[in-house]
Design an enzyme around this catalytic site. Structure first.
Site, short mmCIF file in Angstrom:
data_model
loop_
_atom_site.label_atom_id
_atom_site.label_comp_id
_atom_site.label_asym_id
_atom_site.label_seq_id
_atom_site.Cartn_x
_atom_site.Cartn_y
_atom_site.Cartn_z
CB VAL A 44 -9.34 -5.65 -3.64
CG1 VAL A 44 -9.32 -4.14 -3.47
CG2 VAL A 44 -10.12 -6.04 -4.88
CE LYS A 110 11.94 -4.95 -5.87
NZ LYS A 110 10.64 -4.31 -5.55
CG HIS A 118 5.75 -7.92 -10.90
ND1 HIS A 118 5.85 -7.07 -9.83
CD2 HIS A 118 5.94 -9.16 -10.38
CE1 HIS A 118 6.10 -7.76 -8.73
NE2 HIS A 118 6.18 -9.03 -9.03
CD GLU A 137 1.90 -5.91 -8.75
OE1 GLU A 137 2.78 -5.07 -8.59
OE2 GLU A 137 1.44 -6.62 -7.83
N1 LIG Z 1 7.71 -11.00 -0.76
C1 LIG Z 1 8.15 -10.01 -1.54
N2 LIG Z 1 7.31 -9.44 -2.45
C2 LIG Z 1 7.79 -8.44 -3.21
C3 LIG Z 1 9.12 -7.97 -3.09
N3 LIG Z 1 9.30 -6.96 -3.99
C4 LIG Z 1 8.14 -6.82 -4.64
N4 LIG Z 1 7.22 -7.70 -4.18
C5 LIG Z 1 5.82 -7.84 -4.64
O1 LIG Z 1 5.68 -7.17 -5.87
C6 LIG Z 1 4.81 -6.04 -5.75
C7 LIG Z 1 5.26 -4.90 -6.65
O2 LIG Z 1 6.60 -4.65 -6.43
P1 LIG Z 1 7.43 -3.68 -7.37
O3 LIG Z 1 7.35 -4.10 -8.77
O4 LIG Z 1 8.77 -3.52 -6.74
O5 LIG Z 1 6.58 -2.35 -7.26
P2 LIG Z 1 6.87 -1.03 -6.49
O6 LIG Z 1 5.56 -0.29 -6.45
O7 LIG Z 1 8.06 -0.37 -7.10
O8 LIG Z 1 7.30 -1.50 -5.05
P3 LIG Z 1 6.44 -1.81 -3.75
O9 LIG Z 1 6.49 -0.58 -2.94
O10 LIG Z 1 7.18 -2.97 -3.08
O11 LIG Z 1 5.05 -2.21 -4.18
C8 LIG Z 1 4.80 -5.74 -4.25
O12 LIG Z 1 3.63 -5.08 -3.89
C9 LIG Z 1 4.88 -7.15 -3.67
O13 LIG Z 1 3.61 -7.80 -3.75
C10 LIG Z 1 9.98 -8.58 -2.10
O14 LIG Z 1 11.15 -8.24 -1.92
N5 LIG Z 1 9.43 -9.58 -1.36
N1 LIG Z 2 -0.71 -9.33 -7.38
C1 LIG Z 2 -1.13 -10.01 -6.29
N2 LIG Z 2 -1.95 -11.07 -6.44
C2 LIG Z 2 -2.38 -11.78 -5.39
N3 LIG Z 2 -2.05 -11.49 -4.12
C3 LIG Z 2 -1.24 -10.45 -3.90
C4 LIG Z 2 -0.73 -9.65 -4.97
N4 LIG Z 2 0.08 -8.69 -4.45
C5 LIG Z 2 0.07 -8.89 -3.13
N5 LIG Z 2 -0.71 -9.92 -2.78
C6 LIG Z 2 -0.98 -10.45 -1.42
O1 LIG Z 2 -2.00 -9.66 -0.82
C7 LIG Z 2 -1.78 -9.56 0.59
C8 LIG Z 2 -1.80 -8.10 1.00
O2 LIG Z 2 -0.80 -7.49 0.26
P1 LIG Z 2 -0.27 -6.04 0.32
O3 LIG Z 2 -0.80 -5.31 -0.85
O4 LIG Z 2 -0.48 -5.44 1.68
O5 LIG Z 2 1.27 -6.45 0.19
P2 LIG Z 2 2.40 -5.97 -0.76
O6 LIG Z 2 1.92 -6.09 -2.15
O7 LIG Z 2 3.64 -6.72 -0.42
O8 LIG Z 2 2.54 -4.49 -0.23
P3 LIG Z 2 3.23 -3.16 -0.78
O9 LIG Z 2 3.06 -3.10 -2.27
O10 LIG Z 2 2.40 -2.13 -0.08
O11 LIG Z 2 4.64 -3.19 -0.34
C9 LIG Z 2 -0.44 -10.27 0.85
O12 LIG Z 2 -0.73 -11.57 1.31
C10 LIG Z 2 0.22 -10.31 -0.50
O13 LIG Z 2 1.06 -11.46 -0.64
#
Ligand SMILES: Nc1nc2c(ncn2[C@@H]2O[C@H](COP(=O)(O)OP(=O)(O)OP(=O)(O)O)[C@@H](O)[C@H]2O)c(=O)[nH]1
Ligand SMILES: Nc1ncnc2c1ncn2[C@@H]1O[C@H](COP(=O)(O)OP(=O)(O)OP(=O)(O)O)[C@@H](O)[C@H]1O
Length: 207
Positions: A44, A110, A118, A137
């Site tokens: 979460v 990206k 996703h 997600e």
């Molecule tokens: N490590 C990594 N994780 C990513 C990256 N872009 C997206 N993700 C992961 O994919 C999730 C959803 O990304 P998006 O589909 O781009 O969603 P979004 O709401 O448009 O973008 P965010 O603000 O990044 O959550 C993020 O919360 C991350 O967990 C990246 O460049 N690097």
């Molecule tokens: N869909 C997912 N399933 C499992 N772990 C996740 C998922 N999305 C993010 N995480 C992990 O949960 C932890 C906290 O994630 P957080 O939501 O702060 O990151 P993020 O998804 O990259 O952030 P943001 O969407 O705000 O940019 C991180 O270790 C991240 O890798």
């Protein structure tokens, strides 16, 4: 406390989906087929991360349930790129959830170099006040994509989201190397499959 009440159904959704998706491994074991799922994690979203993302995206906190798609997150790791498609098909075919959006960051990575597939689903949980439909997600990726994303995520954390441009360039190169590794592994698997089929065919012909 209010956050805990708000997030309780999200915790429930994550717990239930982890069990359900992990269950596929056992189902594949029974049929001796290769499981497309290597392992499953879930979380979460941490409260500080929710507040920061809501501020960054200008989302009112009252609209989080409809606007923030990753409050509940599941991650499915696969051995091979081909398995990702198999997992997505398994998710689409489930009758206990509804797919609301798909984002293919594999065909189109990206800007950072990030690759994953996703699927955002609507999942009903049974709460004490009745059924609640929760957005979840689901990120589906290979082990190599996960390796890269985990390291890139921690570097982003270290640099407070402002990774220096030389590091960014190296991360892009590393992302391509991870993708080449995935391609190489897929080829090895395909060659083994062909060799196995030939072997079985030869044995059948000799009988
Ligand atoms: N490590 C990594 N994780 C990513 C990256 N872009 C997206 N993700 C992961 O994919 C999730 C959803 O990304 P998006 O589909 O781009 O969603 P979004 O709401 O448009 O973008 P965010 O603000 O990044 O959550 C993020 O919360 C991350 O967990 C990246 O460049 N690097
Ligand atoms: N869909 C997912 N399933 C499992 N772990 C996740 C998922 N999305 C993010 N995480 C992990 O949960 C932890 C906290 O994630 P957080 O939501 O702060 O990151 P993020 O998804 O990259 O952030 P943001 O969407 O705000 O940019 C991180 O270790 C991240 O890798």
């Amino acid at each position: 406390m209010e956050w805990e009440i708000f997030l309780a159904p999200y915790r429930q959704a994550v717990d239930e989906l982890k069990v359900k998706l992990r269950g596929y491994r056992d189902l594949y074991e029974v049929t001796s087929e290769n499981s497309p799922i290597e392992f499953v994690t879930g979380r979460v979203k941490p409260i500080p991360s929710i507040i920061e993302k809501a501020r960054r995206k200008g989302m009112p906190l009252t609209q989080l349930n409809t606007q923030m798609q990753d409050l509940a997150g599941i991650r499915v790791m696969c051995q091979f790129v081909d398995d990702i498609r198999r997992v997505v098909e398994l998710i689409r075919s489930r009758t206990d959830l509804m797919v609301v959006e798909e984002r293919d960051y594999i065909s189109e990575k990206k800007k950072s170099g990030y690759r994953s597939y996703h699927v955002v689903v609507q999942y009903p949980v049974q709460t004490v006040s009745g059924e609640k439909k929760i957005l979840v997600e689901i990120q589906v990726r290979t082990l190599a994509m996960n390796f890269w994303a985990t390291i890139e995520h921690s570097l982003n954390y270290k640099y407070n989201g402002k990774i220096p441009s030389d590091v960014k360039t190296r991360l892009l190169r590393a992302a391509e190397a991870a993708f080449r590794l995935d391609e190489e592994m897929s080829q090895i698997r395909d060659e083994i499959r062909v060799a196995q089929l030939r072997f079985l065919q030869k044995n059948a012909d000799e009988e």
